[in-house]
Structure formats: structure tokens, C-alpha cells
Design a protein around this motif. Structure first.
Motif, PDB file in Angstrom:
ATOM      1  N   GLY A 253       0.816  -1.205   0.000  1.00  0.00           N
ATOM      2  CA  GLY A 253       0.000   0.000   0.000  1.00  0.00           C
ATOM      3  C   GLY A 253       0.854   1.260   0.000  1.00  0.00           C
ATOM      4  O   GLY A 253       2.090   1.207   0.072  1.00  0.00           O
ATOM      5  N   LEU A 254       0.215   2.403  -0.038  1.00  0.00           N
ATOM      6  CA  LEU A 254       0.929   3.672  -0.112  1.00  0.00           C
ATOM      7  C   LEU A 254       1.738   3.964   1.151  1.00  0.00           C
ATOM      8  O   LEU A 254       2.755   4.657   1.093  1.00  0.00           O
ATOM      9  CB  LEU A 254      -0.063   4.808  -0.392  1.00  0.00           C
ATOM     10  CG  LEU A 254      -0.741   4.754  -1.760  1.00  0.00           C
ATOM     11  CD1 LEU A 254      -1.801   5.840  -1.885  1.00  0.00           C
ATOM     12  CD2 LEU A 254       0.279   4.874  -2.887  1.00  0.00           C
ATOM     13  N   GLN A 255       1.299   3.424   2.307  1.00  0.00           N
ATOM     14  CA  GLN A 255       2.091   3.626   3.523  1.00  0.00           C
ATOM     15  C   GLN A 255       3.429   2.886   3.439  1.00  0.00           C
ATOM     16  O   GLN A 255       4.459   3.385   3.914  1.00  0.00           O
ATOM     17  CB  GLN A 255       1.316   3.151   4.755  1.00  0.00           C
ATOM     18  CG  GLN A 255      -0.060   3.778   4.913  1.00  0.00           C
ATOM     19  CD  GLN A 255      -0.032   5.289   4.833  1.00  0.00           C
ATOM     20  OE1 GLN A 255       0.637   5.951   5.619  1.00  0.00           O
ATOM     21  NE2 GLN A 255      -0.746   5.847   3.859  1.00  0.00           N
ATOM     22  N   LEU A 256       3.425   1.733   2.813  1.00  0.00           N
ATOM     23  CA  LEU A 256       4.678   0.988   2.634  1.00  0.00           C
ATOM     24  C   LEU A 256       5.580   1.697   1.624  1.00  0.00           C
ATOM     25  O   LEU A 256       6.809   1.680   1.752  1.00  0.00           O
ATOM     26  CB  LEU A 256       4.377  -0.440   2.177  1.00  0.00           C
ATOM     27  CG  LEU A 256       5.505  -1.469   2.269  1.00  0.00           C
ATOM     28  CD1 LEU A 256       6.136  -1.485   3.651  1.00  0.00           C
ATOM     29  CD2 LEU A 256       4.987  -2.855   1.914  1.00  0.00           C
ATOM     30  N   LYS A 257       4.978   2.348   0.647  1.00  0.00           N
ATOM     31  CA  LYS A 257       5.761   3.148  -0.286  1.00  0.00           C
ATOM     32  C   LYS A 257       6.481   4.273   0.449  1.00  0.00           C
ATOM     33  O   LYS A 257       7.667   4.549   0.190  1.00  0.00           O
ATOM     34  CB  LYS A 257       4.857   3.722  -1.373  1.00  0.00           C
ATOM     35  CG  LYS A 257       5.596   4.574  -2.402  1.00  0.00           C
ATOM     36  CD  LYS A 257       4.678   5.016  -3.535  1.00  0.00           C
ATOM     37  CE  LYS A 257       5.443   5.830  -4.570  1.00  0.00           C
ATOM     38  NZ  LYS A 257       4.607   6.183  -5.733  1.00  0.00           N
ATOM     39  N   VAL A 258       5.801   4.925   1.387  1.00  0.00           N
ATOM     40  CA  VAL A 258       6.415   6.016   2.147  1.00  0.00           C
ATOM     41  C   VAL A 258       7.494   5.484   3.080  1.00  0.00           C
ATOM     42  O   VAL A 258       8.616   6.019   3.126  1.00  0.00           O
ATOM     43  CB  VAL A 258       5.336   6.780   2.942  1.00  0.00           C
ATOM     44  CG1 VAL A 258       5.985   7.753   3.937  1.00  0.00           C
ATOM     45  CG2 VAL A 258       4.409   7.531   1.996  1.00  0.00           C
ATOM     46  N   ILE A 259       7.182   4.433   3.827  1.00  0.00           N
ATOM     47  CA  ILE A 259       8.145   3.887   4.792  1.00  0.00           C
ATOM     48  C   ILE A 259       9.407   3.393   4.086  1.00  0.00           C
ATOM     49  O   ILE A 259      10.519   3.508   4.610  1.00  0.00           O
ATOM     50  CB  ILE A 259       7.488   2.761   5.617  1.00  0.00           C
ATOM     51  CG1 ILE A 259       6.391   3.361   6.528  1.00  0.00           C
ATOM     52  CG2 ILE A 259       8.518   2.011   6.458  1.00  0.00           C
ATOM     53  CD1 ILE A 259       5.529   2.331   7.222  1.00  0.00           C
ATOM     54  N   SER A 260       9.252   2.874   2.861  1.00  0.00           N
ATOM     55  CA  SER A 260      10.408   2.410   2.091  1.00  0.00           C
ATOM     56  C   SER A 260      11.114   3.560   1.370  1.00  0.00           C
ATOM     57  O   SER A 260      12.059   3.330   0.625  1.00  0.00           O
ATOM     58  CB  SER A 260       9.982   1.354   1.072  1.00  0.00           C
ATOM     59  OG  SER A 260       9.227   1.946   0.017  1.00  0.00           O
ATOM     60  N   ASN A 261      10.632   4.777   1.585  1.00  0.00           N
ATOM     61  CA  ASN A 261      11.185   5.974   0.950  1.00  0.00           C
ATOM     62  C   ASN A 261      11.113   5.902  -0.573  1.00  0.00           C
ATOM     63  O   ASN A 261      12.038   6.303  -1.283  1.00  0.00           O
ATOM     64  CB  ASN A 261      12.632   6.224   1.391  1.00  0.00           C
ATOM     65  CG  ASN A 261      13.035   7.690   1.256  1.00  0.00           C
ATOM     66  OD1 ASN A 261      12.204   8.579   1.343  1.00  0.00           O
ATOM     67  ND2 ASN A 261      14.319   7.942   1.023  1.00  0.00           N
ATOM     68  N   GLY A 262       9.976   5.362  -1.034  1.00  0.00           N
ATOM     69  CA  GLY A 262       9.731   5.325  -2.466  1.00  0.00           C
ATOM     70  C   GLY A 262      10.341   4.148  -3.190  1.00  0.00           C
ATOM     71  O   GLY A 262      10.271   4.075  -4.428  1.00  0.00           O
ATOM     72  N   LYS A 263      10.929   3.193  -2.450  1.00  0.00           N
ATOM     73  CA  LYS A 263      11.530   2.028  -3.113  1.00  0.00           C
ATOM     74  C   LYS A 263      10.470   1.140  -3.746  1.00  0.00           C
ATOM     75  O   LYS A 263      10.736   0.452  -4.737  1.00  0.00           O
ATOM     76  CB  LYS A 263      12.367   1.236  -2.115  1.00  0.00           C
ATOM     77  CG  LYS A 263      13.665   1.905  -1.688  1.00  0.00           C
ATOM     78  CD  LYS A 263      14.467   0.990  -0.778  1.00  0.00           C
ATOM     79  CE  LYS A 263      15.838   1.605  -0.466  1.00  0.00           C
ATOM     80  NZ  LYS A 263      15.728   2.853   0.306  1.00  0.00           N
ATOM     81  N   ALA A 297      11.518   5.057   6.914  1.00  0.00           N
ATOM     82  CA  ALA A 297      12.252   4.407   8.007  1.00  0.00           C
ATOM     83  C   ALA A 297      13.692   4.911   8.049  1.00  0.00           C
ATOM     84  O   ALA A 297      14.385   4.931   7.027  1.00  0.00           O
ATOM     85  CB  ALA A 297      12.222   2.894   7.831  1.00  0.00           C
ATOM     86  N   LYS A 298      14.135   5.312   9.231  1.00  0.00           N
ATOM     87  CA  LYS A 298      15.480   5.891   9.380  1.00  0.00           C
ATOM     88  C   LYS A 298      16.576   4.869   9.092  1.00  0.00           C
ATOM     89  O   LYS A 298      17.699   5.227   8.732  1.00  0.00           O
ATOM     90  CB  LYS A 298      15.642   6.464  10.785  1.00  0.00           C
ATOM     91  CG  LYS A 298      14.745   7.669  11.054  1.00  0.00           C
ATOM     92  CD  LYS A 298      14.944   8.211  12.453  1.00  0.00           C
ATOM     93  CE  LYS A 298      14.137   9.502  12.674  1.00  0.00           C
ATOM     94  NZ  LYS A 298      12.697   9.313  12.501  1.00  0.00           N
TER      95      LYS A 298
END
Length: 342
Positions: A253-263, A297-298
Motif C-alpha cells: 500500500g501507499l504507507q509501505l511506499k512512504v516507509i520504504s522511501n519510495g523504493k 524508516a530511518k
């Protein structure tokens, strides 16, 4: 005419005017290609590192993959699908008792087309039944009592699918250099079950079963039935994702896109209708709690953060306000290039 399409006593002979899309939005009579290269991940066929690599690659290149040998019993998948088909075949007055477009106070609801039914220009050819699933003991008493085995079967199914999705998320952790369990707890706190039901459609060329969208949540698991209809947009072209028996289709989902920094990408998809057969699909969504901070994610190696932090409540408000357009919703939280360079 009844709002709920599954309450229509007979298959309609012609498409009601409110379901006829503008010409530029119609699927038409095109013969769409089949997505033949969709990655298939076998959770029993390889070691953990190889599975993680397959999932990572599939999510980068296509934004979706099929999973076999996933650990959820086929008999349970079949029982659950049959329960939902029974539910949509229940008497109209029973299903109507669950009718609501209130996403805040009504935690177990059925609606037709979209939650914006009264204001939308045209309607989508579907009924949707949705309720929360986790933790099970907090929600099961709100679920239907009929069919009589609904709570037992759907309860077991929901628990097993959640285990499966958390297992998949741990494979994402491997690819992102995150600790196993990173996505446990508040990041995947909410589990929403969403079942789409489409009755046979007089003219599939003129309408759609589900809006064009990307999933706003963390991760999606879809169990398709044998009737085709799902399409994804690849390289500017709509392609069919035909059902694979006993498999789960997984979308980041789009939250995973953000957490992966667009990967990872989150695929744009839609659903076509069918002229002869009803179509029922079962979706399970894992969603962050409304108040936890979502951000890249840092511990992910790579570029400076492409997005600033936000809560899922903020994001979902932008998503709905932007007509479920992922680019519009993500654009509200995207860092400017000069901010990335600081």
C-alpha cells in the motif's frame, strides 16, 4: 430501485443510467492483455533470504505478486468465500440493516458503489461489505449472526490472514534492512476486511466495478474468485490479473511506499464487470493506527527522506479529499528538493 445491488431480485436487462460512465472513463469493448509475468512467490519453495529478494524485486518492478503455499488452509479459504456468497444472498431486509456510509461510527457496514453514493456523478457496479477484524474479541460481536457460521469461519480466516501478512512484512524488513517485527504493533494495528460483490452486468463496456485507485493502507491481501475482472495499470496500459487458484495476491500500500522511501510502488488498479457471472473477492487490509507517525524508516539506506512525517488520519483525509488519487495524497507530504538537500 434498491440501493444495494445484491438486493435486486432479478438480473437487470439494461444498464441503469446512473451506472453509465462518461465515454472517456469507460473500459469499452477492448480485449485487454493478460499480465503473464506476475511474480509468484512460494513461501515453502525457497529459503528466507531468497523469498525476501523475490518479494523486494516484485514490489519494486510491478507493485504486486501472487503468493502460494502461504499457510492459510485452502479449505478455510473456500469456506470463507462461500460464507460471503451466502451473506450477499441473504434477504434484502437483513442486509439493509447493515447499510451505512458512516466510516467513523459504523464499524460493520454494507454500501453500494462508494461511500459517496448520494453525491457521486455516476455509480460503480458493486456492493461492498466491510468490518474490522483485529483484535478479534473487540469486533466479532458486531459481525453478522447470519449465515450462522459467519463469525466462526471469518474469525479463523481473519486471524490466519493477519499472520500471513505479518510474515510477508517481515520479508519486507529483510529487503529494507529493518529489524523483524518493525511493522508489528501500531504500524499494522488495524485490520479491515473488505468484500466486493458484483452481480452480472448487462453491458460491461460502459461501467466499472471499482474505481481506479491505489490502496492507501500499509499492505493488501486479495483472494480472488474464479471470475476475472481485476486490472492493473502497467506502463500506461491496463492488463488483466487473472485469478490464480488457492493463491493470495499481495499489494504494497501507499504507507509501505512512504516507509520504504519510495523504493516500492503501489499499483493503480480497477475492476471490470462480467456479463454472465457474479464476482466476489475478499480483501484484507493492514492499516496503521490513526495517530502513529508515518515516515520513511530511518534505518533504510538510500536517499534523504522523500516524505515528511504524517499520521494515517491526515493522509486518509488527503486521499479522500483528492478523489482517491495517490499522487495528490502523497504530494501533500512530499519534501521539496531543497529540503532533501539540507
Amino acid at each position: 430501485m434498491e440501493i444495494l445491488m445484491s438486493n435486486w431480485s432479478n438480473v437487470v436487462q439494461s444498464l441503469p443510467e446512473k451506472y453509465v460512465f462518461p465515454p472517456e472513463k469507460r473500459p469499452g469493448n477492448h480485449v485487454f492483455p493478460i499480465f503473464k509475468n506476475i511474480p509468484i512467490v512460494d513461501l515453502e519453495g525457497h529459503d528466507g533470504a531468497e523469498i525476501s529478494q523475490q518479494i523486494f524485486h516484485a514490489s519494486q518492478e510491478f507493485g504486486l505478486f501472487q503468493v502460494i503455499n502461504h499457510g492459510v488452509r485452502v479449505s478455510l479459504m473456500d469456506d470463507t468465500m462461500n460464507v460471503f456468497k451466502e451473506f450477499f444472498g441473504m434477504p434484502p431486509e437483513y442486509k439493509t440493516s447493515f447499510y451505512s456510509t458512516d466510516i467513523i461510527s459504523r464499524k460493520c457496514r454494507i454500501y453500494s458503489s462508494t461511500l459517496n453514493y448520494d453525491k457521486e456523478e455516476f455509480h460503480y457496479w458493486r456492493d461492498n461489505f466491510t468490518h474490522h477484524c483485529h483484535p478479534l474479541e473487540n469486533h466479532i460481536e458486531l459481525w453478522p449472526e447470519n449465515p450462522t457460521r459467519y463469525r466462526e469461519v471469518v474469525g479463523r480466516y481473519s486471524v490466519e490472514v493477519r499472520k500471513f501478512l505479518l510474515r510477508i512484512l517481515d520479508h519486507f524488513c529483510e529487503g529494507l534492512n529493518l529489524k523483524h517485527g518493525y511493522f508489528d504493533g501500531e504500524v499494522s494495528k488495524i485490520q479491515l476486511l473488505s468484500v466486493n460483490h458484483h452481480i452480472p452486468c448487462p453491458d460491461p463496456s460502459l461501467t466499472l466495478g471499482v474505481p481506479v485507485h491505489s490502496d492507501p493502507n500499509l499492505i493488501t491481501c486479495l483472494q480472488q474468485c474464479s471470475v476475472p475482472g481485476l486490472q492493473v495499470l502497467l506502463e500506461g496500459q491496463w492488463v488483466n490479473v487473472d485469478p490464480m487458484p488457492n493463491a493470495f495476491l499481495v499489494f504494497p500500500g501507499l504507507q509501505l511506499k512512504v516507509i520504504s522511501n519510495g523504493k516500492f510502488s503501489s499499483p493503480i488498479h480497477r475492476v471490470l464487470t462480467h456479463s454472465e457471472e457474479a464476482r466476489t473477492t475478499i480483501g484484507n487490509f493492514l492499516i496503521p493506527s490513526h495517530d502513529i507517525l508515518i515516515e520513511p524508516a530511518k534505518d533504510c539506506a538510500g536517499n534523504p527522506p522523500a516524505y515528511r512525517g504524517f499520521t494515517y488520519k491526515e493522509f486518509f483525509s488527503s486521499f479522500i479529499g483528492g478523489n482517491c488519487d495517490a499522487d495528490i495524497a502523497l504530494g501533500c507530504f512530499k519534501n521539496k528538493p531543497q529540503e532533501n538537500e539540507q
